[in-house]
Scaffold this motif. Structure first.
Motif, PDB file in Angstrom:
ATOM      1  N   SER A  96      53.988  10.238  38.675  1.00 14.40           N
ATOM      2  CA  SER A  96      53.059   9.779  37.639  1.00 14.40           C
ATOM      3  C   SER A  96      52.849   8.277  37.804  1.00 14.40           C
ATOM      4  O   SER A  96      53.762   7.553  38.214  1.00 14.40           O
ATOM      5  CB  SER A  96      53.678  10.063  36.266  1.00 14.40           C
ATOM      6  N   ARG A 118      47.423  13.013  38.523  1.00 11.48           N
ATOM      7  CA  ARG A 118      47.496  14.273  37.767  1.00 11.48           C
ATOM      8  C   ARG A 118      48.868  14.510  37.138  1.00 11.48           C
ATOM      9  O   ARG A 118      49.041  15.454  36.362  1.00 11.48           O
ATOM     10  CB  ARG A 118      47.086  15.433  38.676  1.00 11.48           C
ATOM     11  N   THR A 125      46.667  10.326  28.535  1.00  5.61           N
ATOM     12  CA  THR A 125      45.524  11.155  28.926  1.00  5.61           C
ATOM     13  C   THR A 125      44.804  11.631  27.668  1.00  5.61           C
ATOM     14  O   THR A 125      44.977  12.770  27.225  1.00  5.61           O
ATOM     15  CB  THR A 125      45.998  12.368  29.765  1.00  5.61           C
ATOM     16  N   ASN A 134      44.915  18.544  34.475  1.00  5.22           N
ATOM     17  CA  ASN A 134      46.196  18.081  35.017  1.00  5.22           C
ATOM     18  C   ASN A 134      47.278  19.154  34.888  1.00  5.22           C
ATOM     19  O   ASN A 134      48.075  19.364  35.813  1.00  5.22           O
ATOM     20  CB  ASN A 134      46.649  16.808  34.306  1.00  5.22           C
TER      21      ASN A 134
END
Length: 198
Positions: A96, A118, A125, A134
């Motif tokens: 991440s 993703r 997000t 994702n």
């Protein structure tokens, strides 16, 4: 290998602590064997964080994120050393972009870690469609090891993994630094605390 969880059922823990400890030990040994054999995908939760810090939701703002504590930095280094000492062959390492995950990946596995948007944490997000995409990517990715004898490591966060599994995960079940281990046909084999590998 059968699908097994490293965490024993609460009723087993209450009814027979000695049996539960043995079951946990056997499950951990099976998961460690799966790691050594390869052909699995690990979703590694970032290391221990400094809970006095708060997230702002800005990916490029380290000061506005909850970062690894010194304990988390040490935990991440030990995890990488444990992989090497146990002869666990690394495949892809993706992380991440949130700094606590990036730092975990880099401290454990070095420069081979690649930032993967993703794997971003859910609170970074805000677009529901992007979050759903994702999660769909992660659900598919844990089923596809990159090599039959290697372990792919995806460094991420608790909520996205819970969404992949279709249930909430507690801090006790999936603490910071824990590994969720997936096999192509069996799905989730179980979870290991980082300290189990030490």
């Amino acid at each position: 290998m059968r699908r097994r969880s490293f965490l024993a059922a609460p009723s087993l823990l209450l009814a027979a602590p000695a049996v539960a400890a043995t079951a946990q030990g056997e499950a951990a040994a099976a998961l460690l064997s799966a790691l050594r054999a390869g052909g699995v995908v690990v979703v590694l939760r970032h290391g221990i964080t400094d809970r006095s810090q708060a997230d702002t939701g800005r990916l490029e703002d380290r000061a506005g994120q909850r970062n690894l504590s010194e304990a988390g930095r040490a935990q991440s280094r030990r995890l990488g050393q444990s992989f090497a000492a146990r002869g666990i062959r690394l495949g892809e390492v993706r992380t991440s972009p949130v700094f606590r995950a990036r730092d975990t990946a880099e401290l454990a596995f070095g420069a081979r870690a690649v930032v993967e948007a993703r794997l971003t944490a859910d609170d970074y997000t805000p677009d529901p469609a992007l979050l759903a995409a994702n999660i769909a990517w992660l659900r598919d990715r844990v089923r596809r090891p990159s090599a039959p004898d290697a372990v792919d490591v995806l460094v991420g966060h608790i909520v996205p993994l819970g969404m992949v599994l279709g249930r909430g995960l507690s801090q006790a079940e999936y603490p910071e630094g824990a590994l969720a281990i997936f096999a192509p046909q069996a799905g989730l084999l179980g979870m290991l605390a980082a300290e189990t590998l030490a």
